[in-house]
Write a protein that holds these residues in place. Structure first.
Motif, PDB file in Angstrom:
ATOM      1  N   MET A  27       0.820  -1.208   0.000  1.00  0.00           N
ATOM      2  CA  MET A  27       0.000   0.000   0.000  1.00  0.00           C
ATOM      3  C   MET A  27       0.859   1.266   0.000  1.00  0.00           C
ATOM      4  N   THR A  28       2.088   1.159   0.517  1.00  0.00           N
ATOM      5  CA  THR A  28       2.953   2.333   0.572  1.00  0.00           C
ATOM      6  C   THR A  28       3.212   2.884  -0.822  1.00  0.00           C
ATOM      7  N   ARG A  29       3.501   2.000  -1.762  1.00  0.00           N
ATOM      8  CA  ARG A  29       3.793   2.442  -3.130  1.00  0.00           C
ATOM      9  C   ARG A  29       2.547   3.034  -3.782  1.00  0.00           C
ATOM     10  N   VAL A  30       1.376   2.473  -3.502  1.00  0.00           N
ATOM     11  CA  VAL A  30       0.134   3.033  -4.030  1.00  0.00           C
ATOM     12  C   VAL A  30      -0.053   4.460  -3.518  1.00  0.00           C
ATOM     13  N   ASN A  31       0.158   4.648  -2.225  1.00  0.00           N
ATOM     14  CA  ASN A  31       0.063   5.991  -1.649  1.00  0.00           C
ATOM     15  C   ASN A  31       1.032   6.948  -2.324  1.00  0.00           C
ATOM     16  N   GLU A  32       2.254   6.499  -2.544  1.00  0.00           N
ATOM     17  CA  GLU A  32       3.256   7.358  -3.158  1.00  0.00           C
ATOM     18  C   GLU A  32       2.843   7.789  -4.555  1.00  0.00           C
ATOM     19  N   LEU A  33       2.362   6.847  -5.336  1.00  0.00           N
ATOM     20  CA  LEU A  33       1.968   7.179  -6.704  1.00  0.00           C
ATOM     21  C   LEU A  33       0.795   8.152  -6.721  1.00  0.00           C
ATOM     22  N   LEU A  34      -0.216   7.862  -5.933  1.00  0.00           N
ATOM     23  CA  LEU A  34      -1.382   8.761  -5.902  1.00  0.00           C
ATOM     24  C   LEU A  34      -0.974  10.164  -5.476  1.00  0.00           C
ATOM     25  N   HIS A  35      -0.106  10.237  -4.490  1.00  0.00           N
ATOM     26  CA  HIS A  35       0.346  11.547  -4.017  1.00  0.00           C
ATOM     27  C   HIS A  35       1.141  12.273  -5.098  1.00  0.00           C
ATOM     28  N   GLN A  36       2.033  11.548  -5.795  1.00  0.00           N
ATOM     29  CA  GLN A  36       2.809  12.165  -6.878  1.00  0.00           C
ATOM     30  C   GLN A  36       1.886  12.718  -7.959  1.00  0.00           C
ATOM     31  N   TRP A  37       0.891  11.942  -8.312  1.00  0.00           N
ATOM     32  CA  TRP A  37      -0.028  12.371  -9.376  1.00  0.00           C
ATOM     33  C   TRP A  37      -0.824  13.596  -8.959  1.00  0.00           C
ATOM     34  N   LEU A  38      -1.220  13.644  -7.698  1.00  0.00           N
ATOM     35  CA  LEU A  38      -1.977  14.805  -7.225  1.00  0.00           C
ATOM     36  C   LEU A  38      -1.107  16.054  -7.192  1.00  0.00           C
ATOM     37  N   LEU A  39       0.169  15.904  -6.905  1.00  0.00           N
ATOM     38  CA  LEU A  39       1.047  17.064  -6.885  1.00  0.00           C
ATOM     39  C   LEU A  39       1.089  17.766  -8.243  1.00  0.00           C
ATOM     40  N   LYS A  40       0.861  17.011  -9.311  1.00  0.00           N
ATOM     41  CA  LYS A  40       0.877  17.589 -10.653  1.00  0.00           C
ATOM     42  C   LYS A  40      -0.454  18.221 -11.030  1.00  0.00           C
ATOM     43  N   SER A  41      -1.521  17.908 -10.280  1.00  0.00           N
ATOM     44  CA  SER A  41      -2.857  18.299 -10.739  1.00  0.00           C
ATOM     45  C   SER A  41      -3.653  19.118  -9.737  1.00  0.00           C
ATOM     46  N   ALA A  42      -3.245  19.151  -8.481  1.00  0.00           N
ATOM     47  CA  ALA A  42      -4.014  19.864  -7.454  1.00  0.00           C
ATOM     48  C   ALA A  42      -3.194  21.037  -6.916  1.00  0.00           C
ATOM     49  N   SER A  43      -3.881  21.971  -6.281  1.00  0.00           N
ATOM     50  CA  SER A  43      -3.204  23.152  -5.729  1.00  0.00           C
ATOM     51  C   SER A  43      -2.438  22.797  -4.460  1.00  0.00           C
ATOM     52  N   ASP A  44      -1.475  23.628  -4.122  1.00  0.00           N
ATOM     53  CA  ASP A  44      -0.717  23.421  -2.885  1.00  0.00           C
ATOM     54  C   ASP A  44      -1.637  23.455  -1.673  1.00  0.00           C
ATOM     55  N   LYS A  45      -2.606  24.352  -1.715  1.00  0.00           N
ATOM     56  CA  LYS A  45      -3.543  24.468  -0.589  1.00  0.00           C
ATOM     57  C   LYS A  45      -4.361  23.184  -0.455  1.00  0.00           C
TER      58      LYS A  45
END
Length: 285
Positions: free
Chosen positions: A1-19
């Motif tokens: 699950m750790t790697r799944v979390n990492e990927l989802l987080h990486q993808w969100l960093l490219k598409s969501a605001s810092d806030k």
């Protein structure tokens, strides 16, 4: 699950605001620390407001990384809010299995349609996936097309965890509602004799009602074709349109029966196309 979390987080960093990311990370930490249930439910509902609903901006490398973590995981059509909600689901403490399942049951019970789609998409990613079979079966029975698609299409969970009865019902329903079978992960590996019989019967029902039959119907059938099914394939090769003829030829090519091979040999152009690799289920789809 750790790697799944990492990927989802990486993808969100490219598409969501810092806030939005800061808000999500705060809620993840609170939920992981066993915050009150209302913290999770309030955050789960609020994700679109903080992250938005844009599509994830995934590259081919991102999709390859998803496949490396979990074969069959295809998030190419996911949105930012869906990824964020799955991260919240993954933050739920799961050491106490019974409590974890009770929490998930409550989420499913109170979810709206959009949230249900996320929940069914998340099943192969969640802890204790073997405990979610009943939930997957409920999604298959759903009358909401979006919910059915979330569990049946581009989702590796059914192929890995459903028994043959539930699997066969899912494939048959996909045909009934017009879903493309090639988007069902594991369609070839989970083909079985009972499914072949059910699909052939369904084809006869369609023909009797003078309604078209999807050429994809024959994809899980060829390896288990009996004499009656080979007669159906012969009919399609003789009278079907080009796509149906190609599907019948592919089904014949996969059959171990001499009768099927003899039938295919009567159509040398199709036979040669299959042997060269020019005609396959992938190219037909």
């Amino acid at each position: 699950m750790t790697r799944v979390n990492e990927l989802l987080h990486q993808w969100l960093l490219k598409s969501a605001s810092d806030k939005g990311i800061a808000w999500l990370e705060q809620k993840q930490a609170q939920i992981a620390s066993s915050a009150a249930a209302r913290v999770f439910f309030t955050a789960f509902s609020a994700v679109p407001r903080y992250l938005g609903k844009e599509n994830l901006q995934l590259t081919s490398e991102d999709l390859e990384a998803a496949q490396a973590v979990l074969p069959g995981w295809f998030p190419g059509h996911w949105s930012v809010d869906q990824a964020g909600r799955i991260l919240l689901l993954l933050a739920l403490p799961s050491d106490d299995t019974q409590q974890y399942v009770r929490s998930l049951d409550q989420v499913f019970t109170t979810a709206d349609m959009g949230e249900l789609v996320v929940l069914y998409q998340s099943l192969p990613l969640l802890p204790h996936p073997e405990l979610h079979r009943q939930r997957a079966a409920e999604g298959i029975r759903s009358n909401m097309s979006n919910v059915f698609s979330a569990i049946a299409l581009r989702n590796p969970y059914p192929a890995k965890y459903l028994d043959d009865i539930a699997w066969n019902q899912m494939v048959l329903k996909a045909l009934f509602v017009g879903s493309p079978l090639h988007l069902i992960w594991g369609l070839d590996s989970r083909a079985n004799p009972e499914l072949a019989r059910m699909l052939a019967d369904y084809a006869h029902e369609r023909w009797a009602a003078k309604r078209p039959v999807s050429p994809e119907l024959w994809r899980p059938v060829g390896r288990f074709a009996d004499t009656a099914i080979i007669a159906d394939l012969e009919k399609m090769l003789a009278d079907g349109d080009t796509t149906s003829q190609a599907a019948a030829a592919l089904a014949c090519a996969e059959s171990p029966l001499p009768e099927a091979q003899a039938l295919l040999s009567r159509y040398p152009d199709l036979h040669s196309s299959i042997q060269r690799g020019d005609l396959s289920w992938s190219s037909l789809s």
